[in-house]
Write an enzyme that holds these catalytic residues in place. Structure first.
Site, PDB file in Angstrom:
ATOM      1  N   PHE A  14     -19.796 -46.587 -17.757  1.00  0.00           N
ATOM      2  CA  PHE A  14     -18.700 -45.773 -18.287  1.00  0.00           C
ATOM      3  C   PHE A  14     -19.160 -44.373 -18.677  1.00  0.00           C
ATOM      4  O   PHE A  14     -18.526 -43.719 -19.486  1.00  0.00           O
ATOM      5  CB  PHE A  14     -18.053 -46.485 -19.471  1.00  0.00           C
ATOM      6  N   GLY A  44     -14.796 -41.535  -7.483  1.00  0.00           N
ATOM      7  CA  GLY A  44     -15.330 -42.533  -6.571  1.00  0.00           C
ATOM      8  C   GLY A  44     -14.426 -42.861  -5.399  1.00  0.00           C
ATOM      9  O   GLY A  44     -14.823 -42.744  -4.233  1.00  0.00           O
ATOM     10  N   ALA A  45     -13.190 -43.274  -5.678  1.00  0.00           N
ATOM     11  CA  ALA A  45     -12.282 -43.665  -4.599  1.00  0.00           C
ATOM     12  C   ALA A  45     -12.002 -42.493  -3.662  1.00  0.00           C
ATOM     13  O   ALA A  45     -11.991 -42.653  -2.435  1.00  0.00           O
ATOM     14  CB  ALA A  45     -10.982 -44.206  -5.181  1.00  0.00           C
ATOM     15  N   PRO A  76      -3.423 -52.192  -5.298  1.00  0.00           N
ATOM     16  CA  PRO A  76      -2.711 -52.324  -6.580  1.00  0.00           C
ATOM     17  C   PRO A  76      -3.417 -53.242  -7.574  1.00  0.00           C
ATOM     18  O   PRO A  76      -3.350 -53.004  -8.784  1.00  0.00           O
ATOM     19  CB  PRO A  76      -1.350 -52.895  -6.163  1.00  0.00           C
ATOM     20  N   GLY A  81      -8.165 -40.302  -8.844  1.00  0.00           N
ATOM     21  CA  GLY A  81      -8.876 -41.240  -9.701  1.00  0.00           C
ATOM     22  C   GLY A  81      -7.962 -41.901 -10.714  1.00  0.00           C
ATOM     23  O   GLY A  81      -7.019 -41.292 -11.222  1.00  0.00           O
ATOM     24  N   GLY A 101      -9.620 -44.452 -12.963  1.00  0.00           N
ATOM     25  CA  GLY A 101     -10.489 -45.174 -13.886  1.00  0.00           C
ATOM     26  C   GLY A 101     -10.467 -44.625 -15.304  1.00  0.00           C
ATOM     27  O   GLY A 101     -10.697 -45.360 -16.259  1.00  0.00           O
ATOM     28  N   GLU A 102     -10.201 -43.325 -15.447  1.00  0.00           N
ATOM     29  CA  GLU A 102     -10.291 -42.681 -16.755  1.00  0.00           C
ATOM     30  C   GLU A 102      -8.963 -42.154 -17.271  1.00  0.00           C
ATOM     31  O   GLU A 102      -8.687 -42.212 -18.473  1.00  0.00           O
ATOM     32  CB  GLU A 102     -11.315 -41.543 -16.687  1.00  0.00           C
TER      33      GLU A 102
END
Length: 525
Positions: A49, A321-322, A419, A489, A491-492
């Protein structure tokens, strides 16, 4: 944890890291080795993280000990040691001021942050950055004042900057809405910017308003009573709160390789890149991306990650990342198809399968590599993910205990590749934000400079019984500029605004504004 193995003057490190290249370069410099003599492997990292973007001290110690002992060495950092051996999110004090006309039009915003770093190194969280781009405001001030402390160096921690900054911004917007007797969503829509206020660039896409509208409908926001202490169930005061969320949609240069193997009519593909999967589902989405582009079944595609010997990539962080890895995989598969069509003399054929092309070119195997970069015109646009949080809290009037009963998030993050994994990221971020809002706090013993919160018995994090129902909805958000896949993104971004949404709901329930996290019972009694 790190395992170090020397073979002559070549070193292999099995390390829990988000960034293989950083560890490889640091160790090579430290031991005066050619870069290719250091190999870093992290095929499955687990959680990552932010603190694992830089190399941990255990890696260099393991390498030193293994060389001295001439045998493999493993070093593991205990949870207690991690309180001082790993980085942490900076504490900060935020002075926030808003000016507006009676109809809710913002006229001025000042966000002044005082924070700290270490005495021996510098890291500053970009806490004020979200205030620079979220709303249209003609007069804007953000400042960061930093002073050194005798602690370890702070480090990037999930949504660095936006997570704490959004607590101040979105709490202030809620407070302003209450003072103006406006709905908090209406206030935000009133100040929706047509361009990025920070630099004047047009948005590649901006779906905050649809996210707020979709989230409000799913949550039942129209049932909210704006006056605090209006809803009660026994000893429990019930409140509704909301907050907006955002984070930059980034992409970085990434290399990838595809290896195709044909046996008669069956083709298998191996995708290779040095990226790490930190529990976000990189293996899954990259397999899907390659399978879709190559027209192969998923079970005929294998993805190899987490080895510095593979094509170079940025580390897993920054929510790139993605976008970075996915775009590179799509690009290398597209390149493979183009080259195979040329070799098979079928350049104009879009219907030929990979097996047809390889057979036509008389190839049993084929490989190619590509280095993919962000689109050239992306620098001319402002690219962000957006979202809206809605939560229902119950506060025990006698004990001050806060329960988050229900949480809805509407997320606008471009094309959603999977998803299930995307929803998992959102749910995890909401749980993180709940911990930030209600429980998590590092306490330093000023006598000895050690943290007294050294285990999960002292440093409280949410457990299953602390989390109520969570529902995630994805907002259609087509973005043809941000990257070749239209991916942003996720994730955040969903962690930004969570603490503010909970604090705003607590105010709606109790009438008490809590401006210091965590919101513990003593602050409500």
């Amino acid at each position: 944890t790190t395992i170090a193995v020397w073979e002559g003057n070549k070193l292999t490190l099995y390390d829990s890291t988000q960034d293989l290249a950083n560890t490889q370069q640091t160790i090579a410099t430290m031991f005066q080795l050619p870069l290719e003599n250091v190999r870093v492997i992290a095929r499955y990292v687990g959680g990552g993280f932010g603190s694992k973007l830089t190399m941990g001290g255990q890696a260099e110690l393991a390498a030193m000990a293994a060389r001295h002992l001439n045998r493999p060495v493993k070093i593991a950092i205990t949870r207690q040691m991690a309180q001082t051996n790993a980085g942490f999110r900076q504490q900060n004090r935020q002075h926030f001021r808003l000016g507006a006309t009676p109809d809710g039009t913002l006229t001025a915003l000042a966000h002044e942050i005082t924070t700290h770093t270490a005495t021996h190194d510098l890291f500053v969280e970009q806490t004020g950055v979200i205030s620079q781009m979220m709303y249209a405001v003609p007069n804007l001030l953000t400042t960061h004042r930093v002073f050194p402390l005798n602690t370890q160096v702070p480090c990037p921690t999930r949504a660095p900057g936006e997570a704490p900054g959004s607590f101040a911004l979105e709490s202030a917007m809620d407070e302003l809405a209450y003072q103006l007797k406006m709905d908090p969503i209406a206030l935000r829509i009133k100040n929706e910017p047509t361009r990025n206020p920070a630099d004047g660039k047009p948005w590649s896409s901006r779906s905050l308003v649809p996210a707020m509208q979709m989230g409000a409908a799913k949550f039942g926001w129209d049932k909210r009573r704006p006056e605090p202490r209006s809803t009660k169930q026994g000893n429990w005061l019930v409140g509704y709160g909301m907050a907006a969320a955002s984070r930059a949609a980034l992409q970085r240069e990434t290399s990838a390789r595809v290896i195709l193997t044909r046996q008669n009519r069956s083709v298998t593909a191996v995708i290779e890149l040095a990226a790490t999967d930190i529990g976000t589902g990189s293996y899954t989405i990259l397999t899907q991306t390659a399978a879709e582009r190559l027209g192969l079944p998923i079970n005929q595609v294998k993805v190899k990650l987490g080895d510095s010997a593979l094509p170079a990539t940025p580390g897993s962080g920054g929510s790139w990342g993605a976008a970075s890895y996915g775009s590179a995989v799509d690009a290398v598969c597209t390149k493979a198809l183009t080259e195979l069509r040329q070799q098979a003399n079928r350049a104009d054929s879009d219907t030929a399968t990979v097996a047809d092309l390889m057979k036509g070119a008389r190839l049993a195997s084929f490989q190619t590599e590509v280095t993919d970069k962000p689109p050239a015109d992306k620098v001319n646009y402002a690219s962000y993910s957006f979202g809206a949080h809605f939560c229902e809290v119950w506060v025990d009037e006698l004990l001050g205990i806060v329960r988050v009963k229900r949480f809805v998030m509407a997320a606008a993050a471009g094309r959603i590749l999977n998803p299930k994994t995307a929803s998992s990221q959102v749910i995890g971020a909401i749980i993180w934000g709940t911990g930030m809002a209600l429980m998590e706090e590092s306490l330093l013993d000023s006598r000895y400079g050690n943290f007294t919160t050294r285990t999960l018995a002292d440093y409280h994090v949410p457990v299953q019984l602390d989390i109520g129902a969570i529902e995630v909805v994805f907002v259609p958000d087509e973005d043809h500029i941000v990257n070749r896949l239209g991916v942003k993104g996720i994730g955040e971004m969903p962690m930004t605004g969570v603490a503010a949404a909970i604090a705003n709901a607590v105010f709606n329930a109790t009438g008490k504004r809590v401006r210091e996290l965590p919101i513990t019972p003593d602050k409500l009694l």
